[in-house]
Design a protein around this motif. Structure first.
Motif, PDB file in Angstrom:
ATOM      1  N   PHE A  64     -43.437 -26.493  32.703  1.00  0.00           N
ATOM      2  CA  PHE A  64     -42.188 -26.110  33.367  1.00  0.00           C
ATOM      3  C   PHE A  64     -42.486 -25.103  34.483  1.00  0.00           C
ATOM      4  N   GLU A  65     -43.325 -24.097  34.190  1.00  0.00           N
ATOM      5  CA  GLU A  65     -43.724 -23.127  35.210  1.00  0.00           C
ATOM      6  C   GLU A  65     -44.516 -23.817  36.327  1.00  0.00           C
ATOM      7  N   LEU A  68     -42.033 -25.487  38.590  1.00  0.00           N
ATOM      8  CA  LEU A  68     -41.354 -24.480  39.407  1.00  0.00           C
ATOM      9  C   LEU A  68     -42.273 -23.944  40.501  1.00  0.00           C
ATOM     10  N   SER A  99     -33.820 -19.801  40.166  1.00  0.00           N
ATOM     11  CA  SER A  99     -34.334 -20.784  39.209  1.00  0.00           C
ATOM     12  C   SER A  99     -33.670 -20.616  37.844  1.00  0.00           C
ATOM     13  N   VAL A 100     -33.370 -19.385  37.449  1.00  0.00           N
ATOM     14  CA  VAL A 100     -32.676 -19.151  36.178  1.00  0.00           C
ATOM     15  C   VAL A 100     -31.265 -19.725  36.239  1.00  0.00           C
ATOM     16  N   VAL A 102     -30.040 -22.105  38.270  1.00  0.00           N
ATOM     17  CA  VAL A 102     -30.015 -23.571  38.395  1.00  0.00           C
ATOM     18  C   VAL A 102     -30.368 -24.240  37.069  1.00  0.00           C
ATOM     19  N   THR A 103     -31.425 -23.765  36.403  1.00  0.00           N
ATOM     20  CA  THR A 103     -31.841 -24.409  35.151  1.00  0.00           C
ATOM     21  C   THR A 103     -30.830 -24.195  34.030  1.00  0.00           C
ATOM     22  N   GLU A 104     -29.985 -23.170  34.161  1.00  0.00           N
ATOM     23  CA  GLU A 104     -28.969 -22.932  33.129  1.00  0.00           C
ATOM     24  C   GLU A 104     -27.886 -24.005  33.127  1.00  0.00           C
ATOM     25  N   VAL A 106     -28.362 -26.944  32.549  1.00  0.00           N
ATOM     26  CA  VAL A 106     -28.669 -27.775  31.378  1.00  0.00           C
ATOM     27  C   VAL A 106     -27.829 -27.305  30.191  1.00  0.00           C
ATOM     28  N   ASP A 154     -30.993 -12.919  30.580  1.00  0.00           N
ATOM     29  CA  ASP A 154     -31.529 -13.836  31.587  1.00  0.00           C
ATOM     30  C   ASP A 154     -31.303 -13.360  33.015  1.00  0.00           C
ATOM     31  N   TYR A 160     -35.576 -17.208  30.712  1.00  0.00           N
ATOM     32  CA  TYR A 160     -35.027 -18.556  30.913  1.00  0.00           C
ATOM     33  C   TYR A 160     -34.369 -19.083  29.641  1.00  0.00           C
ATOM     34  N   PHE A 163     -31.689 -22.193  29.878  1.00  0.00           N
ATOM     35  CA  PHE A 163     -32.289 -23.523  29.935  1.00  0.00           C
ATOM     36  C   PHE A 163     -32.742 -23.981  28.556  1.00  0.00           C
TER      37      PHE A 163
END
Length: 535
Positions: A64-65, A68, A99-100, A102-104, A106, A154, A160, A163
């Motif tokens: 995942f990292e 990113l 990024s935190v 946007v991925t949240e 989910v 977060d 993260y 997510f």
């Protein structure tokens, strides 16, 4: 759907406004992991130690990292230099905060799916209340979108978790729909993103075996006769395949990976004590050490090291030192009653089975939080977020304990944000979230609003309101006292100890509710009896 978009928009704007707030060392941790995964081949990821913040999450999170990092390279390549320790440009800040956020999404998607699956037959519990599925759906989405715990951990402190909880709630959604294998798949994926979710693995294991590999309506010896080897094979194939895909590329250095995932040399408690049993244990040891020193029974330099504020092995001055194996045994024993209840008491209604499972998830995570080794205070959200779903699906008692736990748990996160700028922010977040939660559940169950918190006992009201006094003392009074410099650890110890009392009482009451006083128990048992007579 329109109100969902509005909630998401408002919540996202709030989180964007927090971009320039305090960031913890976790911000540098994840920046360094971006650099490691982007600059080095996979076989070196778990050996790299230029920074003290080495990669210590499972392989899926490493990948995942890695994903990113390829986006980060378009923003600021300097953040991907392993030797750029503590690098924090504006572009790096924007990227990592973004990024935190946007991925949240989910999590928001997964919770929306769960909200659509709320039981339709929850009747009104009073003439004034409204417990329709629609009102609970709205309440659930608001509580998740504006989760106080996730915002603190977060979007300010920096991690993260949103997510990751999105993957967990995807598993919940599939389980509620009866898609057992998909539920197991998503939970296995989650474990390979962050292994702290092993806290709730026993609840998953027992529930999936009991309801998928055996007939959940059978009791006693009939259970063994209903066993399906094909279903067990299917379940094992799904789970083991996920682990094989995750750890397969690192099989040659599996010992190194495991040593990173489970560093047992970090001590019984974290530098900031989680409000659990060991916080009370540490406090008792500290008080006994002071008393024994006063009477000359021990020397001053033999006092406990637990208040040093450092991540290290804790040496108790009076009480016995606790080895890791003891915490594992204690945690497992604490989980056993709820797991046994889930196995031995079948429910005819699948809705009741799901609620029973969610209670076990909460109890397993709380048991791990209460008695686990080196527990972080952030781990309380592993109990609070699943309990949010149970509170809107389950009984009035579930809602009562959720309200109490979220108030205590969110307040216990305050030490994470210790700069003056965030003092007002964290207080407002916690107060507004709690006021909304109490008011909304009070409306659902027909309680009038007022100074008395709805659904909470008189003693609970006193305890929760006293948190305001405790915070006023720790934040505004104690720094002005002459002894503030000498006892700088005291406010943290007071918060941890007082919140530990609340989480302990809540854990015991939830257990009693699940084992003895569950509202649906008589209904479920009577239905099973009717089913047996008919068959």
């Amino acid at each position: 759907m329109a109100y969902i978009l509005m909630l998401v928009t408002v919540a996202t704007l709030l989180k964007i406004l927090l971009t320039f707030s305090y960031t913890s060392t976790d911000f540098e941790v994840h920046r360094n992991w971006l650099a490691i995964t982007h600059s080095l081949p996979p076989h070196k990821w778990y050996f790299e130690n230029t920074s003290e913040w080495t990669l210590d999450y499972p392989p899926f999170f490493a990948w995942f990292e890695w994903a990113l990092s390829h986006v980060a390279a378009l923003v600021d390549r300097e953040m991907l230099d392993i030797n750029n320790l503590n690098y924090k440009s504006d572009h790096t800040l924007y990227f990592q905060r973004g990024s935190v956020i946007v991925t949240e999404f989910v999590l928001l998607y997964a919770c929306y799916r769960c909200s659509l699956l709320l039981p339709k037959n929850i009747g009104k519990l009073s003439k004034q209340g409204s417990s329709s599925a629609e009102s609970r759906q709205t309440l659930f989405m608001v509580l998740i979108a504006f989760s106080c715990g996730l915002i603190i951990v977060d979007h300010i402190h920096f991690q993260y978790n949103g997510f990751l909880f999105g993957i967990l709630f995807l598993s919940f959604a599939n389980l509620i729909e009866g898609n057992t294998l998909w539920s197991a798949f998503w939970f296995a994926v989650l474990l390979n993103f962050k292994h702290i979710f092993l806290y709730i693995a026993p609840a998953y294991g027992v529930f999936l075996l009991r309801t998928y590999c055996f007939d959940r309506l059978k009791c006693s010896w009939d259970v063994i006769k209903s066993f399906s080897f094909i279903r067990l094979f299917s379940l094992a194939f799904v789970v083991l395949t996920v682990f094989l895909v995750s750890f397969g590329p690192f099989i040659y250095c599996i010992n190194q990976v495991i040593s990173r995932l489970f560093p047992f040399k970090r001590g019984l408690t974290h530098a900031y004590w989680a409000p659990n049993f060991w916080a009370m244990y540490n406090t008792a040891d500290k008080l006994l050490a002071i008393a024994f020193n006063r009477f000359g029974l021990i020397s001053l330099n033999a006092t406990s090291s637990s208040t040093s504020g450092l991540v290290q092995n804790v040496e108790h001055a009076v009480l016995p030192n606790i080895p890791p194996w003891f915490t594992f045994v204690l945690t497992f024993v604490a989980m056993l009653p709820c797991l046994a209840k889930m196995w031995y008491q079948p429910c005819v209604s699948y809705e009741n089975s799901v609620n029973q499972f969610l209670r076990s998830v909460v109890l397993c995570s709380l048991s791990s939080f209460m008695f686990g080794w080196h527990v972080h205070e952030k781990a309380i959200i592993i109990s609070i977020l699943p309990y949010t779903l149970l509170a809107v699906r389950g009984t009035q008692t579930d809602a009562r304990f959720f309200l109490f736990l979220q108030a205590v748990g969110h307040y216990s996160l305050f030490p994470l944000l210790f700069t003056s700028f965030e003092t007002v922010i964290k207080m407002c977040l916690c107060l507004l979230y709690s006021v909304f939660a109490f008011s909304a559940f009070g409306y659902i169950y027909g309680f009038k609003s007022g100074w008395k918190l709805p659904l909470v006992s008189a003693h609970g009201n006193i305890y929760l309101y006293s948190l305001l006094g405790l915070e006023f003392f720790c934040s505004f009074v104690f720094p002005l006292l002459p002894v503030a410099g000498r006892y700088e650890f005291l406010p943290l110890m007071l918060r941890s100890f007082y919140c530990a009392i609340g989480t302990s009482v809540c854990w015991l009451k939830i257990y009693y509710h699940a084992l003895v006083d569950l509202d649906a128990n008589n209904f479920a048992i009577s239905k099973v009896s009717v089913y047996k007579k008919k068959n």
